[in-house]
Design an enzyme around this catalytic site. Structure first.
Site, PDB file in Angstrom:
ATOM      1  N   GLY A  11       0.819  -1.221   0.000  1.00 19.39           N
ATOM      2  CA  GLY A  11       0.000   0.000   0.000  1.00 19.39           C
ATOM      3  C   GLY A  11       0.842   1.254   0.000  1.00 19.39           C
ATOM      4  N   SER A  51       1.358   3.386  -2.735  1.00 18.57           N
ATOM      5  CA  SER A  51       1.055   4.379  -3.773  1.00 18.57           C
ATOM      6  C   SER A  51       0.705   5.726  -3.159  1.00 18.57           C
ATOM      7  CB  SER A  51      -0.117   3.882  -4.638  1.00 18.57           C
ATOM      8  OG  SER A  51      -1.167   3.385  -3.823  1.00 18.57           O
ATOM      9  N   ARG A  52       0.206   5.689  -1.898  1.00 19.78           N
ATOM     10  CA  ARG A  52      -0.280   6.927  -1.278  1.00 19.78           C
ATOM     11  C   ARG A  52       0.013   6.910   0.220  1.00 19.78           C
ATOM     12  NH1 ARG A  52      -5.892   6.829  -1.188  1.00 19.78           N
ATOM     13  NH2 ARG A  52      -6.028   4.638  -1.793  1.00 19.78           N
ATOM     14  N   ASP A  85      -3.575  -7.314  -4.742  1.00 23.31           N
ATOM     15  CA  ASP A  85      -4.508  -7.173  -3.622  1.00 23.31           C
ATOM     16  C   ASP A  85      -3.976  -8.056  -2.498  1.00 23.31           C
ATOM     17  OD1 ASP A  85      -6.580  -7.396  -1.788  1.00 23.31           O
ATOM     18  OD2 ASP A  85      -8.149  -7.501  -3.317  1.00 23.31           O
ATOM     19  N   VAL A  86      -3.573  -7.442  -1.388  1.00 22.42           N
ATOM     20  CA  VAL A  86      -2.933  -8.224  -0.318  1.00 22.42           C
ATOM     21  C   VAL A  86      -3.885  -9.237   0.325  1.00 22.42           C
ATOM     22  CG1 VAL A  86      -1.177  -6.480   0.233  1.00 22.42           C
ATOM     23  CG2 VAL A  86      -3.377  -6.475   1.473  1.00 22.42           C
ATOM     24  N   TYR A 117     -12.628  -2.358  11.708  1.00 21.91           N
ATOM     25  CA  TYR A 117     -11.249  -1.885  11.551  1.00 21.91           C
ATOM     26  C   TYR A 117     -10.474  -2.053  12.860  1.00 21.91           C
ATOM     27  CZ  TYR A 117      -7.558   1.706  10.797  1.00 21.91           C
ATOM     28  OH  TYR A 117      -6.373   2.385  10.690  1.00 21.91           O
ATOM     29  N   ALA A 138     -11.029  -4.108  15.292  1.00 18.16           N
ATOM     30  CA  ALA A 138     -10.767  -5.540  15.524  1.00 18.16           C
ATOM     31  C   ALA A 138      -9.607  -6.015  14.645  1.00 18.16           C
ATOM     32  CB  ALA A 138     -12.020  -6.352  15.226  1.00 18.16           C
ATOM     33  N   LYS A 146      -7.124  -4.257  13.625  1.00 12.06           N
ATOM     34  CA  LYS A 146      -5.867  -3.692  14.130  1.00 12.06           C
ATOM     35  C   LYS A 146      -5.432  -4.365  15.431  1.00 12.06           C
ATOM     36  CE  LYS A 146      -5.156  -0.867  10.739  1.00 12.06           C
ATOM     37  NZ  LYS A 146      -3.977  -0.972   9.880  1.00 12.06           N
ATOM     38  N   ILE A 174      -3.530  10.560  11.369  1.00  9.58           N
ATOM     39  CA  ILE A 174      -2.537  10.973  10.370  1.00  9.58           C
ATOM     40  C   ILE A 174      -3.272  11.628   9.204  1.00  9.58           C
ATOM     41  CG2 ILE A 174      -0.507  10.238   9.058  1.00  9.58           C
ATOM     42  CD1 ILE A 174      -0.542   9.363  12.093  1.00  9.58           C
TER      43      ILE A 174
END
Ligand code: NAP
Length: 246
Positions: A12, A14-15, A63-64, A156, A158, A160, A188
């Site tokens: 991830g 690219s950005r 796609d990971v 999200y 969960a 993390k 961020i």
């Protein structure tokens, strides 16, 4: 130069945080594989920035969350660079939706990309990392995975929390050859948060002791530290970089 001629893969990248991390490694002498899911133009732009610094870089779509994609990404990266020294598991997504409106599809996709994607990338990278000395893995979790999540990002959060657990398990399993640590960022300034309501952004800023959100480059510095020899006795650790959020 802390990473002179080291080979780094940042998922991830690219950005956002991933791109900043890839550029920071290149500035420290590394060659970098840029991974992206959809935004080829942004990935190619990151590659061009790294080449301007005088380091090699390639962009690989994968796609990971898809095992075959991850295997192909590793094969292509190693075919180009001849090996790999550092993996940064950064790719991640969030659906900000009230908890009672969350769908099974949103849960499954969030866990698939954030948590299982991290597992797959580590699993497929380890055979290459063990061939080199000083190898290191960093995951990008979140302070949401510790104790500060919110109901809108329950899936999200969960994922993390799962990454934090996975990081500690891999640290045990891969020691003593490979160190595995996590950076747990707070707020961020990236595309991930660009659609949040202004009032929410303001109240979250007030909960942050430093009274601001971080630039992606500040998280990149934490990731580089954990991968560097300066962190040679650190494994299974979670480095919280959230500006003192409460
Ligand atoms: P971002 O600006 O939205 O960028 C996400 C990156 O991940 C993009 O490069 C995107 O590629 C890539 N990506 C998304 N799904 C992917 C998939 N299935 N396979 C491969 N790549 C994929 O995000 P960010 O804010 O920089 O966040 C980066 C990481 O930091 C995430 O894990 C996030 O959870 C974590 N984090 C962020 C914050 C924050 O406040 N921003 C806080 C704590 C933790 P495309 O460009 O191709 O879409």
């Amino acid at each position: 130069m802390r990473f002179e001629n080291k080979v780094v893969l940042v998922t991830g990248s690219s950005r956002g945080i991933g791109r900043a991390t890839a550029l920071a490694f290149a500035q420290e002498g590394a060659h970098v594989t840029i991974n992206y899911e959809k935004n080829r133009a942004d990935a190619e732009d990151t590659v061009a920035e790294i080449r301007k610094i005088g380091r090699d870089a390639i962009a690989i779509q994968a796609d990971v969350a898809i095992e075959d994609d991850v295997k192909r990404m590793l094969q292509e990266a190693v075919a180009h660079f001849g090996g790999i020294d550092v993996l940064v598991n950064n790719a991640g997504i969030v659906f900000d939706v009230p908890i009672l409106e969350k769908t099974v599809e949103q849960w499954q996709r969030t866990l698939a990309v954030n948590l299982i994607g991290t597992f797959l990338c580590i699993k497929e990278t380890v055979p290459y990392l063990t061939e080199r000395s000083g190898s290191s893995i960093v995951t990008i979790s979140s302070n949401n995975g510790i104790d500060t999540g919110s109901p809108e990002s329950a899936d999200y959060d969960a994922s993390k929390a799962g990454i934090i657990s996975l990081t500690k398990n891999f640290a045990q399993a891969l020691a003593p050859k490979i160190r595995v640590n996590s950076v747990a960022p707070g707020w961020i300034d990236t595309d991930m948060n660009k659609d949040l309501p202004v009032e929410f952004v303001e109240s979250e800023t007030q909960k942050t002791a430093l009274k601001r959100w971080a630039k992606p480059e500040e998280i990149a510095k934490a990731a580089l530290f954990l991968c560097s020899d300066d962190a040679s006795f650190i494994t299974g650790s979670i480095l919280v970089a959230d500006g003192g959020y409460r």
